[in-house]
Design a protein around this motif. Sequence first.
Motif, PDB file in Angstrom:
ATOM      1  N   SER A 201       0.811  -1.401   0.235  1.00 28.16           N
ATOM      2  CA  SER A 201       0.005  -0.205  -0.047  1.00 28.16           C
ATOM      3  C   SER A 201       0.835   1.254   0.111  1.00 28.16           C
ATOM      4  O   SER A 201       0.484   2.338  -0.516  1.00 28.16           O
ATOM      5  CB  SER A 201      -0.888   0.139   1.077  1.00 28.16           C
ATOM      6  N   GLY A 202       2.090   1.105   0.617  1.00 32.32           N
ATOM      7  CA  GLY A 202       2.864   2.282   0.794  1.00 32.32           C
ATOM      8  C   GLY A 202       3.635   2.529  -0.472  1.00 32.32           C
ATOM      9  O   GLY A 202       4.487   3.530  -0.491  1.00 32.32           O
ATOM     10  N   GLY A 203       3.609   1.469  -1.495  1.00 30.88           N
ATOM     11  CA  GLY A 203       4.406   1.933  -2.780  1.00 30.88           C
ATOM     12  C   GLY A 203       5.700   1.048  -2.893  1.00 30.88           C
ATOM     13  O   GLY A 203       6.330   1.027  -3.835  1.00 30.88           O
ATOM     14  N   GLU A 204       6.261   0.178  -1.664  1.00 29.08           N
ATOM     15  CA  GLU A 204       7.326  -0.482  -1.748  1.00 29.08           C
ATOM     16  C   GLU A 204       6.962  -1.720  -1.179  1.00 29.08           C
ATOM     17  O   GLU A 204       7.318  -1.840   0.107  1.00 29.08           O
ATOM     18  CB  GLU A 204       8.423   0.370  -1.374  1.00 29.08           C
ATOM     19  N   PRO A 205       6.518  -2.874  -1.936  1.00 30.34           N
ATOM     20  CA  PRO A 205       6.424  -4.083  -1.243  1.00 30.34           C
ATOM     21  C   PRO A 205       7.703  -4.833  -0.645  1.00 30.34           C
ATOM     22  O   PRO A 205       7.624  -5.471   0.541  1.00 30.34           O
ATOM     23  CB  PRO A 205       6.074  -5.032  -2.587  1.00 30.34           C
ATOM     24  N   GLY A 206       8.888  -4.328  -1.210  1.00 27.85           N
ATOM     25  CA  GLY A 206      10.002  -5.038  -0.618  1.00 27.85           C
ATOM     26  C   GLY A 206      10.833  -4.171   0.531  1.00 27.85           C
ATOM     27  O   GLY A 206      12.170  -4.363   0.833  1.00 27.85           O
ATOM     28  N   ARG A 207       9.946  -3.313   1.032  1.00 32.56           N
ATOM     29  CA  ARG A 207      10.742  -2.264   1.976  1.00 32.56           C
ATOM     30  C   ARG A 207      11.371  -3.152   3.000  1.00 32.56           C
ATOM     31  O   ARG A 207      12.528  -2.635   3.382  1.00 32.56           O
ATOM     32  CB  ARG A 207       9.721  -1.405   2.420  1.00 32.56           C
ATOM     33  N   ILE A 208      10.949  -3.997   3.627  1.00 33.02           N
ATOM     34  CA  ILE A 208      11.587  -4.727   4.937  1.00 33.02           C
ATOM     35  C   ILE A 208      12.964  -5.089   4.305  1.00 33.02           C
ATOM     36  O   ILE A 208      13.999  -4.889   5.128  1.00 33.02           O
ATOM     37  CB  ILE A 208      10.767  -5.765   5.548  1.00 33.02           C
ATOM     38  N   ASP A 209      13.053  -5.814   3.243  1.00 34.39           N
ATOM     39  CA  ASP A 209      14.377  -6.285   2.922  1.00 34.39           C
ATOM     40  C   ASP A 209      15.387  -5.316   2.469  1.00 34.39           C
ATOM     41  O   ASP A 209      16.321  -5.374   2.620  1.00 34.39           O
ATOM     42  CB  ASP A 209      14.000  -7.350   1.785  1.00 34.39           C
ATOM     43  N   ARG A 210      14.721  -4.277   2.027  1.00 35.62           N
ATOM     44  CA  ARG A 210      15.890  -2.997   1.726  1.00 35.62           C
ATOM     45  C   ARG A 210      16.264  -2.597   2.953  1.00 35.62           C
ATOM     46  O   ARG A 210      17.503  -2.196   2.950  1.00 35.62           O
ATOM     47  CB  ARG A 210      14.798  -1.847   1.053  1.00 35.62           C
TER      48      ARG A 210
END
Length: 252
Positions: A201-210
């Motif tokens: 929803s925030g536009g970055e599905p992979g945010r946690i891995d980043r």
Amino acid sequence: MITTTEKVILITGASRGIGAATALLAASRGYHVCVNYVKNEVAANAIVKRVEEGGGKAFACKADVGEEEQVKEMFRLIDLKLGPITALVNNAGTLEHQSKLEGISHERFLRTLKNNILGTFLCSKEAISRMSIRNGGNGGSIVNVSSIGSKTGSPGEYIDYAASKGAIDSFTTGLSKEVAPEGIRVNAVRPGFIYTDIHESGGEPGRIDRIKSTIPMLRGGNPEEVANAILWLLSEEASYTTGAFIDIAGGR
């Protein structure tokens, strides 16, 4: 202390992520569960089915928690289908696309406040009117799902979301003192960097891995880890705990 034989819980935003994990865990601990949702009926019914397959009792209820009449109707249905509510988890919330403040519209800010703050206020009000020993209830427990963003501020990403969760922290502190004499405990969890689809929803599905290399524990968290903390705060093991916050963010 809750003296009713049935444990009845409402979990808002329970069709996915932390809410869904909490609904399943609560059912396994003997709670009858109202699975609140606003859009994804299929996912909500899937959670209900899993509860029932495990021998539990649950029903799905569509309601926008930012709308007072819908909240009142949801509580009326809980009274009818499950009985007197004993526990509430205010989990429903909105996260919109990453943006600095200058890119956040007036309309977006109001949506965030409505879903993240007003929804918690309205559901808590209805629950307390039923739980309070002053009103003839048997007491109960409320857990608000805040965010570690209330402490970090989420600069450059979700400053509106973080501000709304800061309001939830203040609300938790004040309400816990207000209703403690009425047999109701109010606590909060502050999750952060949890593997759920809210980041999509925030536009970055992979945010946690980043960003996981910046987390002291060097990993993201799972919804079940948050659910465990919520269920502890709801339980009699936390019977002398109110106005407390548990940060579940890997050390951040």
